[in-house]
Design a protein around this motif. Structure first.
Motif, PDB file in Angstrom:
ATOM      1  N   CYS A  32     -13.803   2.524 -11.240  1.00 25.23           N
ATOM      2  CA  CYS A  32     -13.188   2.763 -10.049  1.00 25.23           C
ATOM      3  C   CYS A  32     -13.503   4.258  -9.480  1.00 25.23           C
ATOM      4  O   CYS A  32     -13.295   5.251 -10.177  1.00 25.23           O
ATOM      5  CB  CYS A  32     -11.637   2.543 -10.365  1.00 25.23           C
ATOM      6  N   SER A  64      -5.644  10.488  -5.849  1.00 23.68           N
ATOM      7  CA  SER A  64      -6.781  11.195  -5.414  1.00 23.68           C
ATOM      8  C   SER A  64      -6.450  11.251  -3.980  1.00 23.68           C
ATOM      9  O   SER A  64      -6.689  12.259  -3.296  1.00 23.68           O
ATOM     10  CB  SER A  64      -7.993  10.046  -5.315  1.00 23.68           C
ATOM     11  N   GLY A 110     -12.232   7.230  -7.090  1.00 25.87           N
ATOM     12  CA  GLY A 110     -11.309   7.638  -6.052  1.00 25.87           C
ATOM     13  C   GLY A 110     -12.448   8.471  -5.008  1.00 25.87           C
ATOM     14  O   GLY A 110     -13.490   8.529  -5.205  1.00 25.87           O
ATOM     15  N   ASN A 167     -11.616   1.167  -4.664  1.00 25.13           N
ATOM     16  CA  ASN A 167     -10.027   1.135  -4.530  1.00 25.13           C
ATOM     17  C   ASN A 167      -9.441   1.480  -3.414  1.00 25.13           C
ATOM     18  O   ASN A 167      -8.641   2.259  -3.017  1.00 25.13           O
ATOM     19  CB  ASN A 167      -9.586   2.189  -5.648  1.00 25.13           C
ATOM     20  N   ASN A 168     -10.087   1.072  -2.098  1.00 20.78           N
ATOM     21  CA  ASN A 168      -9.735   1.504  -0.810  1.00 20.78           C
ATOM     22  C   ASN A 168      -8.896   0.000  -0.207  1.00 20.78           C
ATOM     23  O   ASN A 168      -9.343  -0.291   0.904  1.00 20.78           O
ATOM     24  CB  ASN A 168     -10.697   1.805   0.001  1.00 20.78           C
ATOM     25  N   ASP A 177       0.949  -1.195  -0.076  1.00 17.46           N
ATOM     26  CA  ASP A 177       0.067  -0.014   0.095  1.00 17.46           C
ATOM     27  C   ASP A 177       0.919   1.121   0.047  1.00 17.46           C
ATOM     28  O   ASP A 177       2.132   1.103  -0.062  1.00 17.46           O
ATOM     29  CB  ASP A 177      -0.896  -0.191   1.194  1.00 17.46           C
ATOM     30  N   LYS A 180      -5.507   6.039  -7.522  1.00 17.09           N
ATOM     31  CA  LYS A 180      -5.709   5.931  -5.825  1.00 17.09           C
ATOM     32  C   LYS A 180      -4.702   6.827  -5.433  1.00 17.09           C
ATOM     33  O   LYS A 180      -5.011   7.801  -4.239  1.00 17.09           O
ATOM     34  CB  LYS A 180      -5.687   4.641  -5.201  1.00 17.09           C
ATOM     35  N   GLU A 181      -3.416   6.784  -5.790  1.00 16.42           N
ATOM     36  CA  GLU A 181      -2.453   7.486  -5.157  1.00 16.42           C
ATOM     37  C   GLU A 181      -2.719   9.071  -5.319  1.00 16.42           C
ATOM     38  O   GLU A 181      -2.669   9.903  -4.418  1.00 16.42           O
ATOM     39  CB  GLU A 181      -1.234   7.136  -5.883  1.00 16.42           C
ATOM     40  N   LYS A 193      -3.969   1.983  -9.193  1.00 17.10           N
ATOM     41  CA  LYS A 193      -3.127   2.233  -8.323  1.00 17.10           C
ATOM     42  C   LYS A 193      -2.649   3.749  -8.186  1.00 17.10           C
ATOM     43  O   LYS A 193      -2.757   4.463  -7.278  1.00 17.10           O
ATOM     44  CB  LYS A 193      -1.821   1.458  -8.043  1.00 17.10           C
TER      45      LYS A 193
END
Lengths: 234, 234
Positions: free
Chosen positions: B123, B102, B125, B232-233, B27, B99-100, B96
């Motif tokens: 997906c 966001s 965010g 995406n968590n 993560d 997500k980063e 990934k």
DNA sequence: TACTCTATAGTTAGCTG
DNA sequence: ACAGCTAACTATAGAGT
């Protein structure tokens, strides 16, 4: 699942040494100019290696030149302008990757994001469209026609990809039509679902047929969309 | 625009040598286990370097072990399974990164894509949602309540993030509402635009106010959406 | 704000199990 | 399809311009 080793030391250390590989490309195609200043990086890596037992010195040296990337914790950046800069850089990265993916795997992809200031960006992968465009262009060239492909396709895709045309009333109308279509589809789905309410679960999951995936979950937000479309074909 | 250097030689060549940097993370947080087999890569790089004047031998040696990446032209992969594999890997990469982004920039982001077989992935965010969730969880923990956060937030976000609940009639209704909302917004925009039709261009671009960005451009496609949502968590 | 640069952090192609 | 591996490729943090 499980905590698989938490808070282990993260410093890979990894005395790295290389001779530069500065590759640079503009599109996924050719390999445009490839200037790079030889030397510079090598010695520094070696110096770093020699100092590797003195983190402070390394850090100092690192700062004394215009040194490279450092590790970043994935946590909200508190610095406002830093957030903005990182957003710009990473957005470009993601859009590029999205485009590559859509071409490599021949898929559709849509990305919608809002900048820290609320400015939206919409990116549409275009699946076979790119190739079709090439073919069409060649065909038209051969026929010695002077047809504008963008215009030719505009009716179907133009208003999703051209940031300027968003103010065109016809495009708005088309979007409205598309929305109505989505709505009727979701209502159809609702109907279907109502009828299936008493049927076993594993069957009901089969009844979504091509809904248009409306994305209306940002209801409470009020951005100021100026140029909110980002075509990814160039 | 312009052809900026086409068909230049692309082989960066770049006699590279390094001593491994195998970093691995799960993560964006800690640095979970960091096993790596020392040696193996080092000598090989050196061997490769020594053989660098013999491409054939290099290629041979490369194949004899399970060697690394090669350069890939961004062009549709003709091999079907290859396309599928690449899709899986790169999709993971993009998700990934999304997500980063966001988290780092505290922004909203939505990604929708279809696999080569037509299977959709959505997906979302979650902007401040993740942090809010943490706070909520702790609060509820302290109050010794046994409230399911997902359920607590479900009314607002659940149907966009939970693949199974998509068959729930209430969620469909909510989506319908959302769609109607989007529709009314775009119609409002249409009205505004009609009134502004005679006004200079640089002004008209200011009249999009928070439309919901309907994504209904995949009209001709008929995928079979089974589990088409990808939170995406974690 | 946007672009450049360096060097490293991170992604992933091709294989193997 | 999925997970793991290696090394090559690529993205990008931080600082300068």
């Amino acid at each position: 699942m499980m905590t698989k080793g938490e808070s282990t030391d993260c410093s890979a250390g990894s005395s790295t040494r290389r001779l530069m590989t500065t590759s640079k490309r503009v599109d996924g195609e050719g390999c445009p100019r490839q200037e790079r200043r030889e030397g510079g990086g090598v010695e520094f890596s070696l110096i770093l290696k020699d100092l590797s037992d003195s983190p402070a010195e390394v850090s100092q040296l690192r700062r004394s030149r215009n040194m490279g990337r450092v590790k970043l914790k994935i946590k909200r950046l508190e610095n406002t302008s830093g957030r903005q800069i990182t957003y710009s850089k990473r957005r470009a990265g993601i859009l590029k990757k999205a485009k590559e993916l859509s071409i490599l795997c021949d898929i559709d992809i849509v990305i919608l994001m809002f900048s820290p200031t609320g400015k939206p960006t919409l990116c549409l992968g275009e699946r076979r469209m790119l190739e079709s465009l090439e073919v069409l262009k060649k065909t038209f060239k051969k026929l010695d026609h002077d047809v504008d492909i963008q215009d030719f396709l505009g009716t179907r895709y133009g208003y999703w990809t051209d940031p300027d045309n968003i103010t065109n009333i016809d495009h708005i109308r088309a979007m409205e039509e598309s929305l109505k279509d989505s709505l009727s589809r979701i209502q159809m789905q609702k109907e279907n679902l109502s009828k299936q309410q008493l049927v076993p679960l594993e069957i009901t999951t089969q009844f979504h047929s091509g809904i248009h995936v409306p994305l209306g979950m940002f209801g409470e937000q009020q951005p100021q969309p100026n140029s909110w479309l980002h075509g990814n074909n160039g």
